[in-house]
Design a protein around this motif. Structure first.
Motif, PDB file in Angstrom:
ATOM      1  N   GLY A 157      90.222  90.014  21.296  1.00  0.00           N
ATOM      2  CA  GLY A 157      88.841  90.340  20.945  1.00  0.00           C
ATOM      3  C   GLY A 157      87.948  89.150  21.301  1.00  0.00           C
ATOM      4  N   ASN A 158      87.223  88.644  20.313  1.00  0.00           N
ATOM      5  CA  ASN A 158      86.336  87.513  20.596  1.00  0.00           C
ATOM      6  C   ASN A 158      86.976  86.190  20.183  1.00  0.00           C
ATOM      7  OD1 ASN A 158      83.880  86.764  21.749  1.00  0.00           O
ATOM      8  ND2 ASN A 158      83.041  86.317  19.700  1.00  0.00           N
TER       9      ASN A 158
ATOM     10  N   PRO B 116      91.643  70.031  14.196  1.00  0.00           N
ATOM     11  CA  PRO B 116      90.323  70.022  13.533  1.00  0.00           C
ATOM     12  C   PRO B 116      90.403  70.787  12.214  1.00  0.00           C
ATOM     13  CG  PRO B 116      90.364  71.660  15.278  1.00  0.00           C
ATOM     14  CD  PRO B 116      91.698  70.968  15.323  1.00  0.00           C
ATOM     15  N   GLU B 117      89.285  70.901  11.541  1.00  0.00           N
ATOM     16  CA  GLU B 117      89.251  71.687  10.316  1.00  0.00           C
ATOM     17  C   GLU B 117      88.619  73.046  10.597  1.00  0.00           C
ATOM     18  OE1 GLU B 117      87.384  69.440   7.155  1.00  0.00           O
ATOM     19  OE2 GLU B 117      88.745  67.768   7.560  1.00  0.00           O
ATOM     20  N   VAL B 118      88.990  74.015   9.807  1.00  0.00           N
ATOM     21  CA  VAL B 118      88.387  75.345   9.928  1.00  0.00           C
ATOM     22  C   VAL B 118      86.872  75.200   9.735  1.00  0.00           C
ATOM     23  CG1 VAL B 118      88.245  77.618   8.830  1.00  0.00           C
ATOM     24  CG2 VAL B 118      90.476  76.547   9.218  1.00  0.00           C
ATOM     25  N   ASP B 119      86.134  75.943  10.519  1.00  0.00           N
ATOM     26  CA  ASP B 119      84.656  75.927  10.532  1.00  0.00           C
ATOM     27  C   ASP B 119      84.070  74.817  11.409  1.00  0.00           C
ATOM     28  OD1 ASP B 119      84.524  78.110   8.923  1.00  0.00           O
ATOM     29  OD2 ASP B 119      84.209  76.981   7.053  1.00  0.00           O
ATOM     30  N   ASP B 120      84.928  73.949  11.957  1.00  0.00           N
ATOM     31  CA  ASP B 120      84.394  72.942  12.887  1.00  0.00           C
ATOM     32  C   ASP B 120      83.875  73.644  14.139  1.00  0.00           C
ATOM     33  OD1 ASP B 120      85.018  70.908  11.213  1.00  0.00           O
ATOM     34  OD2 ASP B 120      86.545  69.974  12.490  1.00  0.00           O
ATOM     35  N   GLU B 121      82.775  73.124  14.653  1.00  0.00           N
ATOM     36  CA  GLU B 121      82.241  73.636  15.916  1.00  0.00           C
ATOM     37  C   GLU B 121      82.846  72.822  17.043  1.00  0.00           C
ATOM     38  OE1 GLU B 121      79.840  76.059  16.349  1.00  0.00           O
ATOM     39  OE2 GLU B 121      79.846  76.460  14.170  1.00  0.00           O
ATOM     40  N   ILE B 122      83.370  73.489  18.062  1.00  0.00           N
ATOM     41  CA  ILE B 122      83.894  72.725  19.190  1.00  0.00           C
ATOM     42  C   ILE B 122      83.262  73.196  20.488  1.00  0.00           C
ATOM     43  CG2 ILE B 122      86.063  72.089  18.052  1.00  0.00           C
ATOM     44  CD1 ILE B 122      87.459  74.277  19.475  1.00  0.00           C
ATOM     45  N   GLU B 123      83.262  72.281  21.447  1.00  0.00           N
ATOM     46  CA  GLU B 123      82.603  72.551  22.726  1.00  0.00           C
ATOM     47  C   GLU B 123      83.637  72.592  23.836  1.00  0.00           C
ATOM     48  OE1 GLU B 123      79.297  72.848  23.663  1.00  0.00           O
ATOM     49  OE2 GLU B 123      78.851  72.996  21.507  1.00  0.00           O
ATOM     50  N   ALA B 124      83.445  73.485  24.787  1.00  0.00           N
ATOM     51  CA  ALA B 124      84.344  73.545  25.939  1.00  0.00           C
ATOM     52  C   ALA B 124      84.377  72.183  26.634  1.00  0.00           C
ATOM     53  CB  ALA B 124      83.885  74.619  26.920  1.00  0.00           C
ATOM     54  N   GLY B 125      85.570  71.719  26.958  1.00  0.00           N
ATOM     55  CA  GLY B 125      85.704  70.456  27.672  1.00  0.00           C
ATOM     56  C   GLY B 125      85.726  69.238  26.765  1.00  0.00           C
TER      57      GLY B 125
ATOM     58  N   SER C 215      84.021  77.107  23.991  1.00  0.00           N
ATOM     59  CA  SER C 215      83.167  76.681  22.885  1.00  0.00           C
ATOM     60  C   SER C 215      83.237  77.705  21.771  1.00  0.00           C
ATOM     61  CB  SER C 215      81.706  76.567  23.348  1.00  0.00           C
ATOM     62  OG  SER C 215      81.613  75.657  24.410  1.00  0.00           O
ATOM     63  N   GLY C 216      83.001  77.238  20.554  1.00  0.00           N
ATOM     64  CA  GLY C 216      82.986  78.182  19.454  1.00  0.00           C
ATOM     65  C   GLY C 216      83.293  77.533  18.126  1.00  0.00           C
ATOM     66  N   THR C 217      83.702  78.369  17.162  1.00  0.00           N
ATOM     67  CA  THR C 217      83.980  77.887  15.817  1.00  0.00           C
ATOM     68  C   THR C 217      85.459  78.050  15.522  1.00  0.00           C
ATOM     69  OG1 THR C 217      81.819  78.724  15.213  1.00  0.00           O
ATOM     70  CG2 THR C 217      83.281  78.134  13.399  1.00  0.00           C
ATOM     71  N   VAL C 218      86.059  77.017  14.975  1.00  0.00           N
ATOM     72  CA  VAL C 218      87.478  77.094  14.615  1.00  0.00           C
ATOM     73  C   VAL C 218      87.602  78.040  13.421  1.00  0.00           C
ATOM     74  CG1 VAL C 218      89.502  75.800  13.831  1.00  0.00           C
ATOM     75  CG2 VAL C 218      87.881  74.751  15.440  1.00  0.00           C
ATOM     76  N   VAL C 219      88.415  79.095  13.579  1.00  0.00           N
ATOM     77  CA  VAL C 219      88.562  80.039  12.469  1.00  0.00           C
ATOM     78  C   VAL C 219      89.915  79.901  11.783  1.00  0.00           C
ATOM     79  CG1 VAL C 219      86.887  81.725  13.277  1.00  0.00           C
ATOM     80  CG2 VAL C 219      89.248  81.870  14.095  1.00  0.00           C
TER      81      VAL C 219
ATOM     82  N   ILE D  15      95.143  76.253  17.531  1.00  0.00           N
ATOM     83  CA  ILE D  15      93.935  76.706  16.809  1.00  0.00           C
ATOM     84  C   ILE D  15      93.482  78.078  17.313  1.00  0.00           C
ATOM     85  CG2 ILE D  15      92.986  74.438  16.219  1.00  0.00           C
ATOM     86  CD1 ILE D  15      91.109  74.733  18.666  1.00  0.00           C
ATOM     87  N   LYS D  16      92.717  78.745  16.471  1.00  0.00           N
ATOM     88  CA  LYS D  16      92.035  79.974  16.895  1.00  0.00           C
ATOM     89  C   LYS D  16      90.527  79.721  16.830  1.00  0.00           C
ATOM     90  CE  LYS D  16      95.724  83.084  15.480  1.00  0.00           C
ATOM     91  NZ  LYS D  16      96.135  84.276  14.708  1.00  0.00           N
ATOM     92  N   VAL D  17      89.852  80.128  17.898  1.00  0.00           N
ATOM     93  CA  VAL D  17      88.420  79.828  18.022  1.00  0.00           C
ATOM     94  C   VAL D  17      87.626  81.121  18.206  1.00  0.00           C
ATOM     95  CG1 VAL D  17      86.686  78.542  19.348  1.00  0.00           C
ATOM     96  CG2 VAL D  17      89.038  77.672  19.201  1.00  0.00           C
ATOM     97  N   GLU D  18      86.625  81.304  17.390  1.00  0.00           N
ATOM     98  CA  GLU D  18      85.666  82.402  17.595  1.00  0.00           C
ATOM     99  C   GLU D  18      84.737  81.949  18.716  1.00  0.00           C
ATOM    100  OE1 GLU D  18      85.289  85.225  15.368  1.00  0.00           O
ATOM    101  OE2 GLU D  18      83.773  85.980  16.769  1.00  0.00           O
ATOM    102  N   MET D  19      84.834  82.620  19.856  1.00  0.00           N
ATOM    103  CA  MET D  19      84.114  82.108  21.035  1.00  0.00           C
ATOM    104  C   MET D  19      82.614  82.383  20.952  1.00  0.00           C
ATOM    105  SD  MET D  19      86.645  83.030  24.186  1.00  0.00           S
ATOM    106  CE  MET D  19      87.160  84.641  23.606  1.00  0.00           C
ATOM    107  N   SER D  20      81.830  81.405  21.386  1.00  0.00           N
ATOM    108  CA  SER D  20      80.386  81.613  21.437  1.00  0.00           C
ATOM    109  C   SER D  20      79.969  82.050  22.839  1.00  0.00           C
ATOM    110  CB  SER D  20      79.661  80.323  21.038  1.00  0.00           C
ATOM    111  OG  SER D  20      80.075  79.259  21.875  1.00  0.00           O
TER     112      SER D  20
END
Lengths: 445, 127, 485
Positions: free
Chosen positions: B21-22, B45-54, B74-78, B101-106
């Motif tokens: 999915g996303n 990282p911690e859940v809810d951290d924002e991460i950037e591609a690269g 990029s996205g939010t660590v879920v 990690i699992k990331v909700e992609m932006s």
């Protein structure tokens, strides 16, 4: 030209040069541009023989004055057992380097493991590194640990009650490292809980560093501190005198996350300020951010219990600029002083040291007050050092003490002077000092 | 020869991405775990951290090496794989079964910049 | 060496004691302290007799290898002989009993040592002034970088926050720069192992605080373009930092000050013969060119108009305070003793004899070990593993096998420029016979690698313990006695 530290005969040099295929020692510097070769004479004295060196230093040492020490403030004149210099001068310990080859360094690794066991026991923490340079730099490392553990925050709070030299070093590191330091004032001789809570409320606090025993000698009451700091997701850190931790409430019991300080009080000579040995200990959830060497137990291929430097991937030689700290070494030999000291003293000896110091310090305190030359500043509990307000000129007080053979009354704040007594101080010492002070013709303040 | 799995996306810094999915599920490749040797720690990282591609989002450590982890998207660590906290060796045992990690992609279009299995294999062959 | 398996805790028995304290009775007792400020449980420290402790630590020492045990060619660590007179002087009660806060007039002897050592180091390095306060090499580096930042900030040049570090640098260089709040810019090395001046040029702009260099570098090679590099960096407004880790080969021959360096640190535990102590204490004095002297850390030692030496605190210009007191004074005493013993006559031979030993080993072994850069080296050089790569014997195996033969291993897997790096530094205090013995064993090991590789892969065999399970140590850390029991 023979010299005790150079084993080369002229023939050795010639044979070695022949093997290399050059004509002279000078030719070994053919890659160095001519204009940076130093071919002048050095302005250094001629070589001395050992006997001349002994005489030289005996003269120099006589320019220092040895006094009965009634000063604390981060360096303590405690008894150091005769076994310590005997063991620490064993050349297998003294002339080894960092235990990179564990198979031939089990001696160093084993005593560091013992040291870690003892420091964690005293502080009530889960882990500690193999030692730091001194207490002040350990405090600076604690500050950086707080920053590394709470990534996005920018502030660290430090108590005004910390020793002045500790505050200054922490400020220096903070200035260049980009940490915003805020001081928390002392009220009634101890770090103010109210001021702490107010600063925490302003937010963005990575950690808080307070003294266990502060610069006034007062044993601080940290009731509520840990909860307040943890509520803001910061690290609660205490700067401690480890000798005192045998008897006073430990940082672990106060709920601290990180503990730092100087172990000089555990068997290390005063030696004009160094080498001493800092310590830095923490709860296990912060071990990845703990700088410096750490020794762990493991087994060798034959199943024998053995010890090794571990968790090295945190360190500068692997992480380079991403390491929490630039620290490479530890004060290993000084950690051995501490380990041997604590082995000999044990829990009973360390308690006795504290009892003797406590008794002597309180006797000194009361005797000084009874002279009428001092005034009490605080009625809060103290252990081996305390602060009084001098009602006579401080400079004259210090001079009269020196003339009588005592060093003390160092000014902590204008008019406030520090005294300290260890197990070395006897009733006779105190009576002698008081006798002298009573008979001085004091200048009007 | 290190293995790859078809149908995943691969980064130049040796992370793989599985899309559900996303959500991007991110791990390190078999090639990477092999190069590192026995892993002793995974810094996550911690859940809810924002991460950037690269950009780096953590690191894997062996006894004498450390390697940063770079996020392919990029996205939010879920979610983070908490099992790795006590058992980093899971990555050595099977790097594709054990995500990090699992990331909700932006911005799912970032996936297009990643490689497929064949391209990644070709890249590794040249390393 | 024999294996001894006890921890001091294993010897403990309730009721034993190893101390002797006066039996004074005071009126005030610890029980007077308020309950809330008192420790709950007695700390679980060992309880042993004096002999128990002495024997235990003597047994531990016998599982250790030091310079006094045998040849210790650990590259970049300068494991030279530690003269015993140094120890005798440092233990003199006239120094060991002095409190660091005593008034200046009562510590003139200690301050004299501080002043005279600083002067001697200035003479040997060509720097104008020294602080002796930093505790170690890394601490000196950090202090030096603070001085550089302070210099720029004092001039209002706030944007110089980047520092150039060669890719061959010790890991401490970038780590110190990061602690000092500087951003690291890497400059590449050329094929011949030296800094690539062409790669450097485009990096130089008005954001550069300076460059950190080790000369000779970590490959033991002299950076011969140093004057050009100095001119370029100065031209862009940056400063040159000299990492003194590799100063030993230059002692008596080359002064960093003359090469254009503005700031340097020395490792007294390397170059100036003070013992390494199993990892410390060392000392990392920092020297500066005259224009940087105001930024040295406090306390500074200054001779006053009264003719006495004084410790001077905050003065507004200094980079700050970096140490609780006046540095590792006991280490400073040892280094000064060494300099007095060396004297003007012998100081000139330190570097040349160190370089002689390194080149002698290099030339004697380059047929068996891979020498990636074949040129004259300084105090050390780097092999890239065995010449014969067909055996799968690694540098680690060679290092471990050396332990069986009674030598300490060289530095291995550093610098990172080579995969199988073996970095060898003999120092000037080793005799030709010692070096010959080492050369013979290294050749023997190279032969074993072909004939009996298993003996290397399973080495060491004769040490108190053999290869350790470091992975489990890192995965499930056991860091104290209570974790074992």
């Amino acid at each position: 030209m023979a010299f005790a530290y150079f084993p080369h005969t002229e023939d050795d040099i010639k044979q070695m040069l022949d093997k290399i295929g050059v004509g002279s020692l000078r030719d070994l510097y053919s890659d160095v541009p001519e204009d940076v070769i130093y071919d002048k004479e050095y302005d250094l004295p001629s070589a001395l023989s050992e006997e001349e060196v002994r005489r030289y230093f005996s003269n120099v040492a006589s320019m220092n004055m040895q006094k009965i020490c009634l000063c604390g403030l981060g360096a303590y004149d405690h008894y150091s057992p005769s076994v310590i210099p005997y063991i620490t001068s064993r050349s297998e310990f003294l002339t080894a380097y960092t235990p990179y080859q564990p198979e031939v360094s089990q001696g160093t690794l084993r005593y560091i493991f013992e040291y870690q066991s003892m420091i964690t026991e005293l502080t009530g923490m889960d882990c500690t590194n193999a030692s730091m340079y001194d207490g002040a730099t350990a405090a600076a490392e604690a500050m950086m640990m707080a920053m590394a553990s709470t990534k996005k925050k920018t502030r660290v709070l430090i108590s005004e009650g910390l020793l002045p030299q500790v505050v200054e070093v922490v400020k220096t590191y903070a200035k260049y490292n980009g940490v915003q330091l805020t001081s928390v004032p002392c009220v009634d001789g101890q770090t103010s809980y109210g001021a702490l809570v107010a600063e925490l409320a302003a937010g963005d606090v990575a950690g808080v560093l307070v003294p266990g025993i502060n610069k006034y000698g007062i044993i601080e009451d940290h009731t509520g501190f840990a909860d307040a700091v943890h509520a803001q997701k910061g690290l609660f850190m205490i700067y401690s005198d480890p000798s005192s931790l045998a008897v006073i409430r430990t940082p672990g019991e106060w709920g601290a996350d990180v503990v730092c300080g100087d172990s000089q009080s555990l068997g290390v000579p005063l030696c004009f300020g160094g080498p001493y040995v800092g310590f830095l200990a923490c709860r296990k959830e912060h071990v990845r951010k703990l700088p410096g060497r750490i020794v762990g137990a493991t087994k060798d291929v034959d199943g024998k219990r053995a010890y090794v430097l571990t968790l090295q991937a945190r360190e500068q030689h692997i992480r380079r600029e991403k390491a929490t700290s630039n620290i490479c070494s530890n004060q290993s030999l000084m950690a051995l002083y501490v380990t041997v000291y604590l082995s000999l003293m044990g829990p009973k000896g360390l308690r006795e040291v504290n009892q003797l110091s406590y008794g002597a310090a309180h006797y000194l305190h009361d005797s000084l007050l009874a002279t009428g030359l001092f005034e009490e500043v605080s009625d809060k509990p103290f252990l081996k050092e305390f602060t009084l307000r001098a009602l006579v000129p401080v400079e004259q007080l210090q001079k009269e003490m020196l003339d009588a053979g005592f060093f003390g009354a160092v000014e902590v704040e204008p008019g406030l002077v520090n005294f300290c007594a260890t197990e070395k101080i006897s009733e006779q010492d105190v009576c002698q000092l008081v006798g002298v002070l009573k008979n001085v013709n004091w200048q009007i303040k | 020869m290190a293995k790859t799995v078809e149908g995943l996306y691969y980064s130049e810094s040796h992370e793989w991405v599985k899309v559900e999915g996303n959500v991007a599920i991110v791990g390190i490749t078999d090639f990477a775990q092999h190069a590192m040797g026995d892993l002793s720690y995974v810094d996550m990282p911690e859940v809810d951290d924002e991460i950037e591609a690269g950009e780096e989002f953590g690191a894997v450590e062996s006894v004498k090496a450390a390697s940063d982890l770079f996020s392919p998207v990029s996205g939010t660590v879920v979610e983070i794989n908490e099992a790795l906290e006590d058992a980093p060796e899971l990555l050595n045992e099977d790097a594709f079964e054990n995500w990090i990690i699992k990331v909700e992609m932006s911005d799912p279009s970032q996936l297009e910049a990643l490689m497929d299995a064949a391209a990644y294999e070709a890249m590794c062959a040249n390393e | 060496m024999k294996y001894y398996d006890k921890l001091i805790f294993d010897l403990s028995k309730e009721g034993r004691q190893g101390y002797s304290l006066p039996s004074r009775k005071w009126n005030a007792v610890l029980a007077d302290l308020p309950a809330g400020l008192v420790r709950g449980e007695e700390p679980a420290l060992p309880q042993v007799s004096e002999l128990d402790a002495v024997r235990h630590y003597t047994n531990l020492s016998q599982m250790n290898f030091g310079v006094d045990s045998g040849f210790y060619p650990l590259g970049s660590c300068t494991m030279k002989y530690n003269p015993k007179i140094n120890e005798e002087i440092a233990a003199h009660p006239g120094f060991a009993g002095v409190h660091p806060l005593q008034p200046d007039a009562t510590v003139q002897g200690a301050l004299w040592v501080y002043e005279q050592l600083a002067k001697s180091l200035s003479e040997i390095t060509g720097m104008a002034e020294f602080t002796l306060n930093p505790f170690a090499g890394a601490h000196g580096e950090l202090t030096g970088l603070m001085i550089i930042r302070q210099y720029h900030m004092a001039r209002g040049d706030e944007k110089r926050t980047r520092i150039i570090v060669p890719d061959s640098a010790h890991g401490t260089n970038p780590a110190s720069a990061a602690v000092c709040g500087l951003e690291i810019v890497q400059v590449k090395s050329k094929e011949n192992g030296l800094v690539d001046v062409e790669d450097l040029k485009p990096l130089l702009d008005d954001t550069i605080a300076g460059i950190m260099m080790t000369n000779p570098n970590t490959l033991g090679l002299f950076e011969k373009d140093i004057k050009e590099i100095a001119a370029l960096v100065h031209e862009c407004g940056g400063l040159l930092y000299y990492d003194g880790a590799n100063m030993n080969p230059l002692v008596g021959m080359v002064r960093p000050g003359d090469m254009g360096f503005d700031v340097l640190h020395l490792n007294l535990h390397k170059t100036f013969s003070t013992p390494h102590g199993g990892g410390g204490p060392g000392a990392g004095p920092v020297g500066v060119a005259a224009h940087l002297a105001p930024y040295l850390p406090v306390p500074k030692v200054v001779r006053g108009e009264d003719g006495l030496l004084h410790m001077v605190g905050a003065d507004g210009e200094a980079c700050g305070r970096v140490s609780g007191f006046m540095g590792n004074f006991g280490v400073l005493l040892r280094a000064f003793t060494y300099i007095l013993m060396l004297g003007n006559e012998n100081v000139k031979m330190v570097g040349p004899l160190a370089v002689l030993g390194a080149n002698y080993i290099k030339e004697s072994l380059k047929d068996c070990f891979e020498l990636p850069i074949d040129s004259v080296c300084k105090h050390e050089f780097v092999f890239d593993g065995l010449k014969d790569k067909s055996t799968e014997v690694t540098t680690l195996d060679v290092a471990k096998r050396l332990l069986d033969y009674g030598f300490h291993a060289p530095t291995i897997y550093f610098p990172l420029l080579f995969h199988q790096a073996i970095m060898i530094e003999p120092t000037e205090t080793e005799s030709k016979e010692t070096l010959d013995g080492f050369i013979e064993i290294m050749k023997h090991i190279a032969a074993e690698a072909i004939e009996d590789p298993e003996s290397l892969k399973t080495a060491p065999h004769t040490t108190p313990v053999r290869r350790l399970d470091e992975t489990t140590a890192a995965r499930q850390p056991i860091l104290k006695y209570k974790d074992i029991i």
